[in-house]
Design a protein around this motif. Structure first.
Motif, PDB file in Angstrom:
ATOM      1  N   ALA A 150       9.061   7.233 -42.695  1.00  0.00           N
ATOM      2  CA  ALA A 150       9.574   6.154 -43.544  1.00  0.00           C
ATOM      3  C   ALA A 150      10.759   6.614 -44.379  1.00  0.00           C
ATOM      4  CB  ALA A 150       8.463   5.639 -44.453  1.00  0.00           C
ATOM      5  N   ALA A 151      10.756   7.883 -44.768  1.00  0.00           N
ATOM      6  CA  ALA A 151      11.829   8.405 -45.618  1.00  0.00           C
ATOM      7  C   ALA A 151      13.185   8.386 -44.929  1.00  0.00           C
ATOM      8  CB  ALA A 151      11.490   9.828 -46.064  1.00  0.00           C
ATOM      9  N   ARG A 152      13.201   8.254 -43.609  1.00  0.00           N
ATOM     10  CA  ARG A 152      14.471   8.210 -42.885  1.00  0.00           C
ATOM     11  C   ARG A 152      15.148   6.845 -42.986  1.00  0.00           C
ATOM     12  NH1 ARG A 152      14.933  12.323 -38.898  1.00  0.00           N
ATOM     13  NH2 ARG A 152      16.973  11.379 -38.483  1.00  0.00           N
ATOM     14  N   ALA A 153      14.415   5.830 -43.436  1.00  0.00           N
ATOM     15  CA  ALA A 153      14.982   4.489 -43.567  1.00  0.00           C
ATOM     16  C   ALA A 153      15.770   4.367 -44.867  1.00  0.00           C
ATOM     17  CB  ALA A 153      13.868   3.445 -43.521  1.00  0.00           C
ATOM     18  N   GLN A 154      16.525   3.274 -44.989  1.00  0.00           N
ATOM     19  CA  GLN A 154      17.259   3.001 -46.225  1.00  0.00           C
ATOM     20  C   GLN A 154      16.318   2.674 -47.375  1.00  0.00           C
ATOM     21  OE1 GLN A 154      19.751  -0.321 -45.003  1.00  0.00           O
ATOM     22  NE2 GLN A 154      21.586   0.815 -45.582  1.00  0.00           N
ATOM     23  N   ARG A 155      15.267   1.921 -47.050  1.00  0.00           N
ATOM     24  CA  ARG A 155      14.376   1.412 -48.091  1.00  0.00           C
ATOM     25  C   ARG A 155      12.972   1.306 -47.524  1.00  0.00           C
ATOM     26  NH1 ARG A 155      13.767  -4.191 -50.318  1.00  0.00           N
ATOM     27  NH2 ARG A 155      15.296  -4.841 -48.761  1.00  0.00           N
ATOM     28  N   ILE A 156      11.973   1.561 -48.372  1.00  0.00           N
ATOM     29  CA  ILE A 156      10.573   1.486 -47.965  1.00  0.00           C
ATOM     30  C   ILE A 156       9.922   0.284 -48.636  1.00  0.00           C
ATOM     31  CG2 ILE A 156       8.337   2.654 -47.960  1.00  0.00           C
ATOM     32  CD1 ILE A 156       9.845   5.316 -48.068  1.00  0.00           C
ATOM     33  N   LEU A 157       9.271  -0.559 -47.835  1.00  0.00           N
ATOM     34  CA  LEU A 157       8.509  -1.697 -48.337  1.00  0.00           C
ATOM     35  C   LEU A 157       7.028  -1.354 -48.225  1.00  0.00           C
ATOM     36  CD1 LEU A 157      10.411  -4.569 -46.480  1.00  0.00           C
ATOM     37  CD2 LEU A 157      10.935  -3.570 -48.716  1.00  0.00           C
ATOM     38  N   ARG A 158       6.320  -1.381 -49.350  1.00  0.00           N
ATOM     39  CA  ARG A 158       4.897  -1.034 -49.353  1.00  0.00           C
ATOM     40  C   ARG A 158       4.069  -2.308 -49.512  1.00  0.00           C
ATOM     41  NH1 ARG A 158       4.893   4.494 -49.750  1.00  0.00           N
ATOM     42  NH2 ARG A 158       6.783   5.403 -50.668  1.00  0.00           N
ATOM     43  N   PHE A 159       3.230  -2.561 -48.509  1.00  0.00           N
ATOM     44  CA  PHE A 159       2.389  -3.754 -48.512  1.00  0.00           C
ATOM     45  C   PHE A 159       1.026  -3.449 -49.115  1.00  0.00           C
ATOM     46  CE2 PHE A 159       5.529  -5.595 -45.911  1.00  0.00           C
ATOM     47  CZ  PHE A 159       5.235  -6.935 -45.697  1.00  0.00           C
TER      48      PHE A 159
END
Length: 234
Positions: free
Chosen positions: A218-227
């Motif tokens: 997930a850290a490789r993405a621009q932004r993390i969305l936590r559900f």
């Protein structure tokens, strides 16, 4: 519902727009609310990672983003098309034109080589044969498999098979690429290679939403969305 995609006046930079989406399963006392007023905008060029525990609603949200399920209430516009106005056939057509999918399992047909696996979505889209071949070759070149065009899945490593799957997902030039645990079946070295490829594609303008349970992925993405509890909490 109608059989043609109704276009809204949303700004073109918004690829996916979920507004106050509710998803219930069952009814009455047995009703389970999986999404509880979820709102999310995915903009062109985003690279988002989606995380959350089992039952948090992330998989249901991805199914709605992928036009594989419909909200119980609320609205979802995909690249300016109001999905709530579409019948099932029109929704399937929109899905094939606007979305690409990458899964944990590669879902390649074992009797077809890499080139033919990548051409499949274009057959369903009605693309002519020579253009199918040209676009499939270009997609495989883009993911670094120019020397593997005629290899069948059992002649490819796991990472190479996932690259074929990524080429297949993007060959119809989708507005949005949805990846569901795309590195879940790969070792750490191959995981990094596939994530490097996603980063390259994103750098070239691809819009990506990826579900993962691994924080380093997930850290490789621009932004993390936590559900959690059917909503985004980050």
């Amino acid at each position: 519902m109608v059989g043609a995609a109704a276009t809204t006046h949303r700004p073109p930079e918004i690829v996916a727009d979920l507004r106050a989406v509710i998803k219930d399963y069952g009814s009455g006392e047995r009703c389970i609310r999986v999404l509880d007023g979820l709102s999310l905008q995915v903009r062109r060029g985003d690279y988002l990672a989606v995380m959350g525990a089992s039952g948090s609603g992330k998989s249901t949200a991805m199914n709605i983003l992928g036009c594989l399920d419909r909200p119980s209430a609320g609205e979802y516009d995909l690249n300016g098309h109001a999905t709530s106005t579409l019948d099932d056939d029109a929704l399937a057509d929109l899905r094939s034109r606007e979305l690409g999918f990458v899964f944990q399992q590669f879902h390649l047909l074992p009797h077809l080589d890499a080139l033919d696996n990548v051409t499949l979505p274009m057959i369903y889209a009605g693309v002519r044969q020579q253009e199918r071949r040209d676009r499939a070759e270009a997609a495989l070149l883009r993911v670094g498999l120019a020397e593997r065009l005629h290899n069948r899945p059992n002649q490819l490593s796991g990472g190479e098979q996932q690259r074929v799957a990524i080429a297949r997902a993007m060959v119809n030039r989708p507005s949005l690429l949805l990846a569901d645990e795309p590195t879940g079946a790969l070792d750490s070295v191959t995981t990094n290679e596939v994530l490097d490829l996603f980063a390259t594609l994103h750098g070239q303008g691809m819009t990506v939403v990826m579900v993962t349970h691994e924080a380093d992925v997930a850290a490789r993405a621009q932004r993390i969305l936590r559900f959690a509890d059917g909503r985004i909490h980050s």
